[in-house]
Design a protein around this motif. Structure first.
Motif, PDB file in Angstrom:
ATOM      1  N   ALA A  65       0.834  -1.210   0.000  1.00 25.42           N
ATOM      2  CA  ALA A  65       0.000   0.000   0.000  1.00 25.42           C
ATOM      3  C   ALA A  65       0.866   1.256   0.000  1.00 25.42           C
ATOM      4  O   ALA A  65       0.559   2.225  -0.707  1.00 25.42           O
ATOM      5  CB  ALA A  65      -0.928  -0.007   1.214  1.00 25.42           C
ATOM      6  N   ALA A  66       1.945   1.253   0.773  1.00 20.07           N
ATOM      7  CA  ALA A  66       2.828   2.420   0.823  1.00 20.07           C
ATOM      8  C   ALA A  66       3.447   2.688  -0.544  1.00 20.07           C
ATOM      9  O   ALA A  66       3.574   3.847  -0.959  1.00 20.07           O
ATOM     10  CB  ALA A  66       3.925   2.209   1.868  1.00 20.07           C
ATOM     11  N   GLY A  69       0.928   4.483  -2.538  1.00 17.57           N
ATOM     12  CA  GLY A  69       0.351   5.678  -1.936  1.00 17.57           C
ATOM     13  C   GLY A  69       1.159   6.922  -2.223  1.00 17.57           C
ATOM     14  O   GLY A  69       2.189   6.883  -2.905  1.00 17.57           O
ATOM     15  N   ALA A  73       3.604   9.700   3.005  1.00 21.21           N
ATOM     16  CA  ALA A  73       2.502   9.182   3.812  1.00 21.21           C
ATOM     17  C   ALA A  73       2.860   7.788   4.311  1.00 21.21           C
ATOM     18  O   ALA A  73       3.622   7.065   3.674  1.00 21.21           O
ATOM     19  CB  ALA A  73       1.218   9.136   2.992  1.00 21.21           C
ATOM     20  N   ALA A  74       2.314   7.439   5.448  1.00 22.29           N
ATOM     21  CA  ALA A  74       2.546   6.116   6.029  1.00 22.29           C
ATOM     22  C   ALA A  74       1.255   5.302   5.929  1.00 22.29           C
ATOM     23  O   ALA A  74       0.160   5.852   6.048  1.00 22.29           O
ATOM     24  CB  ALA A  74       2.960   6.256   7.492  1.00 22.29           C
ATOM     25  N   PRO A  75       1.366   3.994   5.721  1.00 25.08           N
ATOM     26  CA  PRO A  75       0.169   3.158   5.639  1.00 25.08           C
ATOM     27  C   PRO A  75      -0.390   2.852   7.020  1.00 25.08           C
ATOM     28  O   PRO A  75       0.355   2.704   7.979  1.00 25.08           O
ATOM     29  CB  PRO A  75       0.680   1.888   4.965  1.00 25.08           C
ATOM     30  CG  PRO A  75       2.111   1.808   5.398  1.00 25.08           C
ATOM     31  CD  PRO A  75       2.588   3.231   5.492  1.00 25.08           C
ATOM     32  N   ARG A 103      -7.853   6.374  -2.254  1.00 25.43           N
ATOM     33  CA  ARG A 103      -7.771   6.955  -0.905  1.00 25.43           C
ATOM     34  C   ARG A 103      -7.611   5.853   0.137  1.00 25.43           C
ATOM     35  O   ARG A 103      -6.824   5.949   1.060  1.00 25.43           O
ATOM     36  CB  ARG A 103      -9.016   7.783  -0.645  1.00 25.43           C
ATOM     37  CG  ARG A 103      -8.979   8.514   0.649  1.00 25.43           C
ATOM     38  CD  ARG A 103     -10.088   9.528   0.724  1.00 25.43           C
ATOM     39  NE  ARG A 103     -10.321   9.841   2.109  1.00 25.43           N
ATOM     40  CZ  ARG A 103     -11.481  10.142   2.606  1.00 25.43           C
ATOM     41  NH1 ARG A 103     -12.532  10.201   1.830  1.00 25.43           N
ATOM     42  NH2 ARG A 103     -11.607  10.409   3.870  1.00 25.43           N
ATOM     43  N   ASN A 104      -8.405   4.818  -0.023  1.00 25.96           N
ATOM     44  CA  ASN A 104      -8.225   3.581   0.738  1.00 25.96           C
ATOM     45  C   ASN A 104      -7.823   2.516  -0.267  1.00 25.96           C
ATOM     46  O   ASN A 104      -8.535   2.292  -1.244  1.00 25.96           O
ATOM     47  CB  ASN A 104      -9.504   3.164   1.464  1.00 25.96           C
ATOM     48  CG  ASN A 104      -9.806   4.058   2.639  1.00 25.96           C
ATOM     49  OD1 ASN A 104      -8.898   4.486   3.338  1.00 25.96           O
ATOM     50  ND2 ASN A 104     -11.071   4.347   2.868  1.00 25.96           N
ATOM     51  N   THR A 105      -6.704   1.892  -0.036  1.00 29.89           N
ATOM     52  CA  THR A 105      -6.184   0.885  -0.957  1.00 29.89           C
ATOM     53  C   THR A 105      -6.534  -0.499  -0.431  1.00 29.89           C
ATOM     54  O   THR A 105      -6.408  -0.765   0.762  1.00 29.89           O
ATOM     55  CB  THR A 105      -4.662   1.059  -1.112  1.00 29.89           C
ATOM     56  OG1 THR A 105      -4.422   2.351  -1.695  1.00 29.89           O
ATOM     57  CG2 THR A 105      -4.065  -0.007  -1.995  1.00 29.89           C
ATOM     58  N   THR A 127      -5.221   2.722   4.581  1.00 35.48           N
ATOM     59  CA  THR A 127      -5.329   4.137   4.266  1.00 35.48           C
ATOM     60  C   THR A 127      -3.936   4.768   4.417  1.00 35.48           C
ATOM     61  O   THR A 127      -3.053   4.186   5.033  1.00 35.48           O
ATOM     62  CB  THR A 127      -6.368   4.835   5.177  1.00 35.48           C
ATOM     63  OG1 THR A 127      -6.656   6.127   4.653  1.00 35.48           O
ATOM     64  CG2 THR A 127      -5.881   4.946   6.610  1.00 35.48           C
ATOM     65  N   SER A 128      -3.783   5.940   3.847  1.00 33.84           N
ATOM     66  CA  SER A 128      -2.509   6.668   3.956  1.00 33.84           C
ATOM     67  C   SER A 128      -2.655   7.772   4.989  1.00 33.84           C
ATOM     68  O   SER A 128      -3.613   8.529   4.971  1.00 33.84           O
ATOM     69  CB  SER A 128      -2.136   7.292   2.609  1.00 33.84           C
ATOM     70  OG  SER A 128      -1.873   6.279   1.671  1.00 33.84           O
ATOM     71  N   ARG A 130      -0.689  11.003   6.651  1.00 28.35           N
ATOM     72  CA  ARG A 130       0.430  11.930   6.472  1.00 28.35           C
ATOM     73  C   ARG A 130       1.325  11.894   7.705  1.00 28.35           C
ATOM     74  O   ARG A 130       0.846  11.914   8.825  1.00 28.35           O
ATOM     75  CB  ARG A 130      -0.069  13.368   6.253  1.00 28.35           C
ATOM     76  CG  ARG A 130      -0.810  13.556   4.973  1.00 28.35           C
ATOM     77  CD  ARG A 130       0.186  13.692   3.864  1.00 28.35           C
ATOM     78  NE  ARG A 130      -0.540  13.764   2.605  1.00 28.35           N
ATOM     79  CZ  ARG A 130      -0.001  13.548   1.454  1.00 28.35           C
ATOM     80  NH1 ARG A 130       1.269  13.230   1.361  1.00 28.35           N
ATOM     81  NH2 ARG A 130      -0.697  13.622   0.350  1.00 28.35           N
TER      82      ARG A 130
END
Length: 134
Positions: A65-66, A69, A73-75, A103-105, A127-128, A130
């Motif tokens: 996901a990261a 993204g 941003a952090a997962p 926005r949500n992976t 989600t990501s 910040r």
């Protein structure tokens, strides 16, 4: 798209290193990581504990996901569903791939044993978040 090395993951998520996760491949298209079978991670009958399998899957999914993204941003996993299909009595390999990026992976992770048998399938919504810069 962001790039990551194994040492970046270990610095951001020390649990991955503590658990013993080894990253074999890390791209936006997929993450492959392995976990060695160890009796300290096992349960009745010598199978890897479900928590160890879920930890491997969660770390692999978060990295995937990261990589999909926004930079900086952090997962953060907001939902995770695990289906245990068979005991894992050998080393295991997790393969994470994105099903939906946004926005949500949504990430799907297959965990297979050394013989290639599917032991667990995990679907995550990530989600990501910040990260703050000092």
């Amino acid at each position: 798209m962001p790039t990551l090395a194994a040492e970046d993951v270990y610095a951001l998520a020390p649990y991955a290193k503590t658990l013993g996760v080894v990253f074999d491949e890390m791209t936006a298209e997929g993450v492959r990581a392995s976990l060695a079978h160890d009796l300290s991670l096992s349960t009745v009958g010598g199978g890897l504990h479900g928590g160890a399998l879920m930890g491997l899957a969660d770390v692999s999914g978060a990295v995937c996901a990261a990589l999909n993204g926004p930079a900086g941003a952090a997962p953060a996993t907001v939902e995770s569903t695990t289906h245990f299909l068979r005991p894992a009595r050998t080393d295991v390999i997790a393969t994470a791939r994105p099903l939906r990026v946004g926005r949500n992976t949504v990430i799907e992770v297959d965990v297979r044993d050394a013989e290639g048998e599917l032991c667990a399938r995990v679907t995550q919504v990530v989600t990501s978040v910040r990260t703050k810069t000092p």
